[in-house]
Design a protein around this motif. Sequence first.
Motif, short mmCIF file in Angstrom:
data_model
loop_
_atom_site.label_atom_id
_atom_site.label_comp_id
_atom_site.label_asym_id
_atom_site.label_seq_id
_atom_site.Cartn_x
_atom_site.Cartn_y
_atom_site.Cartn_z
N ASN A 1 0.90 -1.25 0.04
CA ASN A 1 0.05 0.09 0.06
C ASN A 1 0.72 1.17 -0.26
OD1 ASN A 1 1.10 -0.25 2.61
ND2 ASN A 1 -0.80 0.11 3.60
N ILE A 2 2.13 1.21 -0.12
CA ILE A 2 2.86 2.59 -0.30
C ILE A 2 3.15 2.61 -1.59
CG2 ILE A 2 5.48 3.20 0.15
CD1 ILE A 2 5.65 1.25 2.76
N SER A 3 2.86 4.04 -1.89
CA SER A 3 2.91 4.44 -3.06
C SER A 3 3.72 5.73 -3.12
CB SER A 3 1.56 4.82 -3.89
OG SER A 3 1.70 5.27 -5.14
N LEU A 4 5.06 5.77 -3.33
CA LEU A 4 6.06 6.90 -3.29
C LEU A 4 6.62 7.21 -4.78
CD1 LEU A 4 8.06 6.14 0.03
CD2 LEU A 4 5.84 7.65 -0.06
N SER A 5 6.68 8.48 -4.95
CA SER A 5 7.26 8.87 -6.10
C SER A 5 8.77 8.55 -6.35
CB SER A 5 7.22 10.58 -6.42
OG SER A 5 7.93 10.87 -7.49
N SER A 6 8.84 7.88 -7.47
CA SER A 6 10.04 7.15 -7.81
C SER A 6 11.29 8.16 -7.92
CB SER A 6 10.00 6.40 -9.08
OG SER A 6 9.83 7.14 -10.27
N ARG A 7 10.82 9.44 -8.30
CA ARG A 7 11.84 10.56 -8.66
C ARG A 7 12.07 11.01 -7.16
NH1 ARG A 7 15.03 10.79 -11.61
NH2 ARG A 7 15.34 12.81 -12.01
N PHE A 8 11.37 11.10 -6.17
CA PHE A 8 11.50 11.50 -4.85
C PHE A 8 12.58 10.48 -4.15
CE2 PHE A 8 10.67 11.06 -0.32
CZ PHE A 8 10.99 12.31 0.13
N LEU A 9 12.33 8.94 -4.41
CA LEU A 9 13.08 8.20 -4.06
C LEU A 9 14.62 8.48 -4.55
CD1 LEU A 9 13.73 5.48 -2.51
CD2 LEU A 9 13.21 4.37 -4.48
N ASP A 10 14.75 8.73 -5.70
CA ASP A 10 15.91 9.14 -6.36
C ASP A 10 16.62 10.04 -5.71
OD1 ASP A 10 15.39 7.16 -8.17
OD2 ASP A 10 14.83 8.65 -9.57
#
Length: 328
Positions: free
Chosen positions: A30-39
């Motif tokens: 259920n976790i949905s984080l932006s991949s660009r934020f993760l980068d």
Amino acid sequence: MISLANFYRVFFAILLSKFPFQNAQSPPKNISLSSRFLDSVLQDYAFRSFFRHRQVTGVIYDGNVSPELTGITVSALRLRSGGLRRKGYFGYKEFDIPAGVFENPYVERVVLVYQNLGNWSSVYYPMPGYLYLSPVVGLFAYNASLSPAKVLPELDLRASEDPILIKFESFGVLKDGVSPKCVFFDLFGGVEFDRVVNGSVCKGIKQGHFGVVVEENVPAPVPAPAMMPVKGPENPIAVGGDGGDKKGGSNGWWVGGMVGGVFLVVAAAAVYGVMVAVRRCVRRRRVEKMEYVTEGGVSLAVVAVGNGKMPVAMEMRTKPVLENEYVT
């Protein structure tokens, strides 16, 4: 004043606190984080490794992530832009970077950040209908100012000659009919597929994330059709009667015309050769006859005069008679 990097870390920590982790090795769906934020977060973790060591160009430094991201690994590599373009860099984890790679805009030094998302691959890069055979790995280029007070600007890394190779570990023996595919995720949400080479190698020309997937429900191979009797040609070459194949007949006339044309060319060449030989023979005979008439049918002796030779008459042809010999 809080920096942008610290703001990202605080925001990320608050966001993760909203979703308790039961097991870090099995991240909740259920976790949905932006991949660009993760980068950006992983970039910060990778750069921290530089400040724990003496910064040496060409050395790989492995970083440490927070416990909430256990399973993800990051590394940083600092290189000179000129050396990267001339020599490349081989063996940066799964990546082999060839010569001819350049960054835009140009900087004197560049930092290459490596990501391995591990068991988080399907969370940040879900692929419905596909299963991952490898973790998703990423490669990104940044300006090597190495200032901890700000987020370093991201560069555009591209290959101009040979492609970048991503060498994954072997996938083992796959079932018949199952063909793995390379998948590439660009920085703008685009997804591209390509074929796997040499069993477990993918190719790329720009920075982003790479992985290997296989279709989740692969259809069974289609059975080969039963052997059918060989069917004769529908348009026979031989033509007979009014109902024959006009195309076959025209082909026959065309071939016959070609053969006849070649024969005529060869015959004409032979006749021309004979005529040239006859003319040369007649001309040679005519010259010999003229030379014989000129010399009067009598051959003259040849004597050496200086360095040359010339014909001379050795004796007079008519004996001279004195006038008193006529008087009796």
